[in-house]
Design a protein around this motif. Structure first.
Motif, PDB file in Angstrom:
ATOM      1  N   ILE A 507      -4.958  -8.166   4.913  1.00  0.00           N
ATOM      2  CA  ILE A 507      -5.905  -7.025   4.974  1.00  0.00           C
ATOM      3  C   ILE A 507      -7.088  -7.100   4.291  1.00  0.00           C
ATOM      4  O   ILE A 507      -8.288  -6.422   4.526  1.00  0.00           O
ATOM      5  CB  ILE A 507      -5.229  -5.728   4.878  1.00  0.00           C
ATOM      6  N   SER A 508      -7.334  -7.972   3.481  1.00  0.00           N
ATOM      7  CA  SER A 508      -8.606  -8.405   3.119  1.00  0.00           C
ATOM      8  C   SER A 508      -9.205  -9.876   3.118  1.00  0.00           C
ATOM      9  O   SER A 508      -8.693 -10.360   2.369  1.00  0.00           O
ATOM     10  CB  SER A 508      -8.012  -8.132   0.851  1.00  0.00           C
ATOM     11  N   PRO A 509      -9.427 -10.011   4.117  1.00  0.00           N
ATOM     12  CA  PRO A 509      -9.744 -11.150   4.518  1.00  0.00           C
ATOM     13  C   PRO A 509     -11.174 -11.682   4.087  1.00  0.00           C
ATOM     14  O   PRO A 509     -12.418 -10.671   3.661  1.00  0.00           O
ATOM     15  CB  PRO A 509     -10.534 -10.993   5.861  1.00  0.00           C
ATOM     16  N   PRO A 551     -10.131   8.934   1.527  1.00  0.00           N
ATOM     17  CA  PRO A 551      -9.273   7.803   1.017  1.00  0.00           C
ATOM     18  C   PRO A 551      -8.496   7.502   1.998  1.00  0.00           C
ATOM     19  O   PRO A 551      -7.448   6.798   2.222  1.00  0.00           O
ATOM     20  CB  PRO A 551      -8.976   7.654  -0.354  1.00  0.00           C
ATOM     21  N   GLU A 552      -7.489   8.978   2.585  1.00  0.00           N
ATOM     22  CA  GLU A 552      -5.887   8.660   3.068  1.00  0.00           C
ATOM     23  C   GLU A 552      -5.582   8.006   4.408  1.00  0.00           C
ATOM     24  O   GLU A 552      -4.673   7.177   4.241  1.00  0.00           O
ATOM     25  CB  GLU A 552      -5.925  10.528   3.183  1.00  0.00           C
ATOM     26  N   LEU A 553      -6.441   7.966   5.203  1.00  0.00           N
ATOM     27  CA  LEU A 553      -6.233   7.104   6.560  1.00  0.00           C
ATOM     28  C   LEU A 553      -6.693   5.668   6.504  1.00  0.00           C
ATOM     29  O   LEU A 553      -5.683   4.891   6.153  1.00  0.00           O
ATOM     30  CB  LEU A 553      -7.433   7.192   7.375  1.00  0.00           C
ATOM     31  N   MET A 558      -3.090   0.694   5.541  1.00  0.00           N
ATOM     32  CA  MET A 558      -2.689  -0.408   4.267  1.00  0.00           C
ATOM     33  C   MET A 558      -1.522  -0.957   4.052  1.00  0.00           C
ATOM     34  O   MET A 558      -1.078  -1.605   4.428  1.00  0.00           O
ATOM     35  CB  MET A 558      -3.928  -0.221   3.221  1.00  0.00           C
ATOM     36  N   TYR A 559      -1.053   0.366   4.150  1.00  0.00           N
ATOM     37  CA  TYR A 559       0.513   0.106   3.382  1.00  0.00           C
ATOM     38  C   TYR A 559       1.947  -0.069   4.983  1.00  0.00           C
ATOM     39  O   TYR A 559       2.364  -0.507   4.753  1.00  0.00           O
ATOM     40  CB  TYR A 559       1.137   1.966   3.163  1.00  0.00           C
ATOM     41  N   GLN A 564       4.178  -3.806   7.436  1.00  0.00           N
ATOM     42  CA  GLN A 564       4.977  -4.348   8.805  1.00  0.00           C
ATOM     43  C   GLN A 564       4.691  -6.417   8.604  1.00  0.00           C
ATOM     44  O   GLN A 564       6.140  -7.336   8.911  1.00  0.00           O
ATOM     45  CB  GLN A 564       3.440  -4.408  10.035  1.00  0.00           C
ATOM     46  N   ASN A 565       4.209  -6.627   7.651  1.00  0.00           N
ATOM     47  CA  ASN A 565       4.181  -8.289   7.369  1.00  0.00           C
ATOM     48  C   ASN A 565       5.432  -8.502   6.183  1.00  0.00           C
ATOM     49  O   ASN A 565       5.929  -9.815   6.438  1.00  0.00           O
ATOM     50  CB  ASN A 565       2.836  -8.592   6.577  1.00  0.00           C
TER      51      ASN A 565
END
Length: 567
Positions: A507-509, A551-553, A558-559, A564-565
């Motif tokens: 998620i942080s490429p 910021p909620e979405l 991210m969660y 999933q990972n």
């Protein structure tokens, strides 16, 4: 059998050809809404991206196929209201456009305007009460208008409300005109001090606008023979204030936005500097105007002396002196009698740069002492010139100089704007799609973000890949009818981040990980699958622009990605 006029036949042919050359629209009626708005508003020098954002036609639009709001000729977005200062006597223009790819004007369209105006322009009505009756894009546009109107109400605002009905008609029925007169009267009662117009744009008018020659050469009358610099390429001269006023206005008396350098042309409002200029213009003293003012800098592709006191300037671009120019425009627009009696002068420098790098250095140097936002000068930084060259060698055109490539005839699908690339970079590299969604007009004001995106990162291949990814995702969503235009605008930068996260498994490429992405792997099916997941989360939280800007979405996405990972 109906006999069509020559202009109707020619207009049909032009629309068909333009539609075939445009990869963004699948339906010609949708394309006509965009194309007709761009032709009608051509003097406002909007980019294709800005025109597209104004198009609202997607059902439940209340007869408003497109809506645009301008303050002193500058297109207003919702993130500008709190950050932009507006001077006294601001000219606020609202354009509500109905575009019909038909051969007539009908009463039904005017009646829709009557209803939507009563509902959404009556200040006592709560706009949110009409959710479901009108689409969110229309509601947001009227909210923007009302918010800005209320903010400027003490500024001696000059309000112009323009209803523009565009079709391929050749005549106007009296009943339609009668409906338009009633609409004009009703809206004038809502805003008594405003100017309300209902205009019918037919095939003849459209053809006139399409075929109007774009002026490239302008004559500038001087007070005396100019000082020449170099081999008669550059000039320094005094110009009478009223002659300069004539130079910067069009035949309708409006200021010509297209001759002001696009990245530094935003008028700064009622600052102390502008107040001083206003005072100097209003109160003549013993000092000439140019003694008290730094003057104007104009860049050009060519300058030729027509006579000793007239210069023909090709492609003039006023890169310094916008505040002075605007105050001169305001002064003479409000004091027509002063034009014939003006004896004061302004100092003008006309320079023919040797190349783009020289051009950018002149812009930067001549604006370094003025109160212009740093973001307005960003596009002159070396990294942006490098991005432009890198993209161009690969068939993309980085719109560092607004509408430069559009004016060269490049397709809108091949043009990447500075703001769009910045939004993509912020969404993907900084994982802040909420910020990208919330601040499209002010993204580059953030020094910390700018340093991370453009100074610390100088990998041109990464810029290119992110632009390609952003454009592919944008096209996939635009050509998919399941989501509304507002919904796409809310979630598109989230989708970009999640597509890249899917391809890089993080998620942080990093820039290196993005460099390894093959854009060919980004299929429409993949984009739509990711979009559904993003959209479901967006709806679970409330499905509004407020959610997209908060910021909620991104926290939820991210969660879910991390969960999933771990499975």
């Amino acid at each position: 059998m109906k006999q069509y006029t020559n202009n109707q036949i020619l207009l049909d042919e032009i629309i068909q050809q333009e539609f075939k050359d445009n990869a963004t629209y699948e339906k010609i009626n949708d394309f006509f809404e965009y194309y007709s708005a761009s032709i009608y508003l051509k003097n406002y020098d909007l980019s294709d991206e800005e025109i597209e954002k104004g198009v609202k036609g997607a059902g439940l639009d209340g007869g408003c196929d497109a809506i645009y709001l301008f303050a002193n000729g500058i297109l207003i977005n919702d993130d500008m209201i709190e950050t932009t200062s507006f001077p006294k006597d601001t000219k606020l223009e609202l354009f509500i456009i109905q575009s019909k790819n038909t051969y007539g004007f009908n009463e039904d369209s005017i009646m829709k305007w009557k209803t939507v105006s009563r509902n959404l322009m009556q200040m006592g009505n709560n706009i949110s009460d009409f959710k479901g009756r009108y689409n969110d894009d229309v509601l947001n546009s009227f909210t923007l208008f009302r918010d800005l109107y209320i903010k400027l109400i003490r500024n001696r605002i000059k309000l112009f409300i323009n209803y523009i009905y565009i079709s391929k008609a050749s005549e106007l029925h009296p009943n339609v005109q009668a409906q338009a007169d009633e609409l004009k009267e009703e809206v004038s009662q809502l805003f008594p001090s405003s100017t309300v117009e209902v205009r019918f744009v037919d095939a003849n008018t459209l053809m006139d606008r399409i075929t109007t020659y774009e002026e490239r050469e302008y004559n500038l009358q001087l007070v005396e023979n100019p000082i020449t610099v170099g081999k008669r390429k550059d000039y320094i001269a005094l110009v009478n204030l009223s002659e300069y006023y004539s130079f910067i206005i069009d035949d309708k008396g409006n200021i010509q936005k297209n001759i002001f350098e696009s990245n530094v042309r935003d008028y700064q409002g009622n600052t102390s500097v502008n107040s001083d200029i206003q005072e100097t213009l209003k109160n003549k003293g013993r000092e000439d105007f140019w003694w008290l003012n730094n003057g104007i800098t104009i860049l050009a592709s060519e300058v030729l002396p027509m006579t000793g006191k007239i210069l023909k300037i090709t492609d003039p671009e006023i890169v310094n002196g916008l505040q002075t120019s605007t105050e001169i425009f305001n002064f003479f627009s409000n004091n027509k009698e002063a034009i014939t009696n003006e004896t004061r002068n302004v100092l003008v420098r006309i320079v023919v740069p040797t190349d783009d790098e020289s051009r950018d250095k002149i812009i930067l140097a001549t604006n370094s002492q003025t109160n212009i936002p740093k973001a307005s000068l960003r596009a002159t930084d070396t990294i942006h010139r490098q991005i432009e060259m890198y993209f161009k060698s690969r068939g993309l055109y980085y719109d560092r100089r607004k509408n430069y490539y559009k004016n060269l005839g490049k397709k809108s699908s091949d043009i990447i704007s500075v703001s769009f690339l910045a939004q993509c970079l912020i969404a993907i590299l900084l994982q802040k799609p909420d910020y990208a969604r919330a601040r499209p007009s002010t993204l580059l004001n953030n020094e910390e973000f700018y340093k991370k995106l453009y100074i610390d990162n100088d990998d041109l291949e990464v810029f290119y890949l992110i632009a390609i990814i952003g454009r592919k995702i944008e096209n996939s969503l635009k050509n998919h009818n399941e989501y509304s235009k507002v919904e796409i605008g809310d979630i598109i930068f989230y989708v970009m981040l999640m597509v890249v996260a899917h391809l890089t498994s993080t998620i942080s490429p990093t820039a290196t990980e993005i460099r390894n992405i093959n854009p060919d792997y980004i299929t429409k099916e993949m984009v739509l699958a990711v979009t559904k997941k993003v959209y479901d989360s967006y709806q679970e939280l409330g499905g509004s622009s407020k959610i997209a800007k908060g910021p909620e979405l991104i926290k939820k996405l991210m969660y879910e990605f991390d969960s999933q990972n771990l499975e």
